[in-house]
Write an enzyme that holds these catalytic residues in place. Structure first.
Site, mmCIF file in Angstrom:
data_model
loop_
_atom_site.group_PDB
_atom_site.id
_atom_site.type_symbol
_atom_site.label_atom_id
_atom_site.label_comp_id
_atom_site.label_asym_id
_atom_site.label_seq_id
_atom_site.Cartn_x
_atom_site.Cartn_y
_atom_site.Cartn_z
ATOM 1 N N PRO A 91 0.820 -1.213 0.000
ATOM 2 C CA PRO A 91 0.000 0.000 0.000
ATOM 3 C C PRO A 91 0.860 1.272 0.000
ATOM 4 C CG PRO A 91 -0.515 -1.415 1.901
ATOM 5 C CD PRO A 91 0.652 -2.025 1.213
ATOM 6 N N GLU A 118 3.012 -7.757 7.952
ATOM 7 C CA GLU A 118 3.345 -6.328 7.928
ATOM 8 C C GLU A 118 4.223 -5.968 6.735
ATOM 9 O OE1 GLU A 118 1.962 -4.092 10.016
ATOM 10 O OE2 GLU A 118 0.851 -5.859 10.657
HETATM 11 N N1 ADE Z 1 -0.736 -5.206 -0.276
HETATM 12 C C1 ADE Z 1 -1.640 -4.865 0.656
HETATM 13 N N2 ADE Z 1 -2.397 -3.846 0.233
HETATM 14 C C2 ADE Z 1 -1.961 -3.523 -1.018
HETATM 15 C C3 ADE Z 1 -2.334 -2.542 -1.968
HETATM 16 N N3 ADE Z 1 -3.323 -1.665 -1.738
HETATM 17 N N4 ADE Z 1 -1.666 -2.503 -3.128
HETATM 18 C C4 ADE Z 1 -0.660 -3.369 -3.365
HETATM 19 N N5 ADE Z 1 -0.268 -4.299 -2.498
HETATM 20 C C5 ADE Z 1 -0.908 -4.390 -1.331
#
Ligand code: ADE
Length: 256
Positions: A91, A118
């Site tokens: 993210p 994490e």
């Molecule tokens: N892993 C967890 N959330 C994610 C996201 N929004 N984009 C890419 N990988 C991720």
């Protein structure tokens, strides 16, 4: 093109890779996609891929050893030193976009690392990852669904992957705008009618209707895209007209 996926859930990819355009592209030899089990690169009895974070706190962190060995097995060295592009999904990454997919399809070899918990030890990201990508502002329980999104968006851009070569050109985003709506038979479905211009057989009228719809939907849903889309004087005139009519039309659904 070759795509290697590093994951602790290789079976996760079995079904998505076995259907539709991706399956066809694999069968046609346009792309070779291999999910690798990170546990295969561990050396302890428990096949450990994660550990507690230094400094304390919640959750677990993926240890660097198995990831390093998997990358070594694939011939990948320090970031930027081989022609392979190593991608880590998280993210915190750069927002994924059609433009990025267009760039990624130019590479002969992609390695996609999926994190769990994490995430992975930062030293892997600092020294071995070329690009960190996020597929949106939300948190998934792992990088696997995000990896599948990236693989899908890239594979359909490989020349010959789509049945009809021109389809990708008309996709939403490829010209900077959202795509116009589509209709098929019957003309009248339970009283819901296909817009008249599409039935006219007049190609110019059809193109004008589609362009207008594309502009209307983009204006309503993603006005930010209009700042970078390539627009003609006629497009700008239509947008002004749409803005005016929107202001005056109290029956507009988006305004209710
Ligand atoms: N892993 C967890 N959330 C994610 C996201 N929004 N984009 C890419 N990988 C991720």
């Amino acid at each position: 093109m070759k795509i290697d996926i590093l994951t602790i859930f290789p079976e996760y990819f079995s079904s998505p890779l076995a259907h539709g355009i991706i399956r066809r592209a694999i069968e046609a030899g346009l792309v070779q996609i291999t999910p690798w089990d990170l546990r295969e690169f561990t050396h302890d009895r428990h096949r450990t891929t994660d550990d507690r974070p230094y400094g304390g706190g919640e959750g677990m962190v993926m240890v660097p050893g198995p990831i390093f060995e998997a990358l070594e097995h694939l011939g990948v060295d320090e970031a930027g030193t081989t022609s392979s592009k190593v991608i880590y999904l998280s993210p915190r990454g750069r927002p994924f976009s059609q433009e990025m997919a267009v760039q990624l399809v130019q590479h002969e070899h992609l390695v996609i690392l999926c994190g769990r918990y994490e995430g992975v030890d930062q030293r892997i990201i600092d020294h071995l990852v070329d690009l960190e990508i996020s597929i949106g502002d939300y948190v998934l329980s792992g990088g696997e669904p995000a990896a599948m999104v990236v693989v899908d968006a890239v594979v359909r851009l490989i020349p010959g992957a789509l049945g009809c070569e021109s389809s990708a050109e008309h996709d939403s985003f490829s010209n900077g705008l959202l795509e116009h709506p589509h209709y098929t038979r019957p003309r009248d479905f339970r009283g819901w009618k296909v817009p008249e211009p599409l039935l006219s057989g007049d190609h110019k009228r059809i193109e004008e209707w589609r362009r207008r719809e594309s502009l209307r939907i983009t204006l309503e849903r993603r006005p930010d895209l209009l700042a970078t889309a390539v627009l003609s004087t006629e497009d700008l005139r239509i947008l002004d007209e749409l803005r005016d009519s929107k202001g005056h039309d109290s029956t507009d659904r988006e305004q209710e």
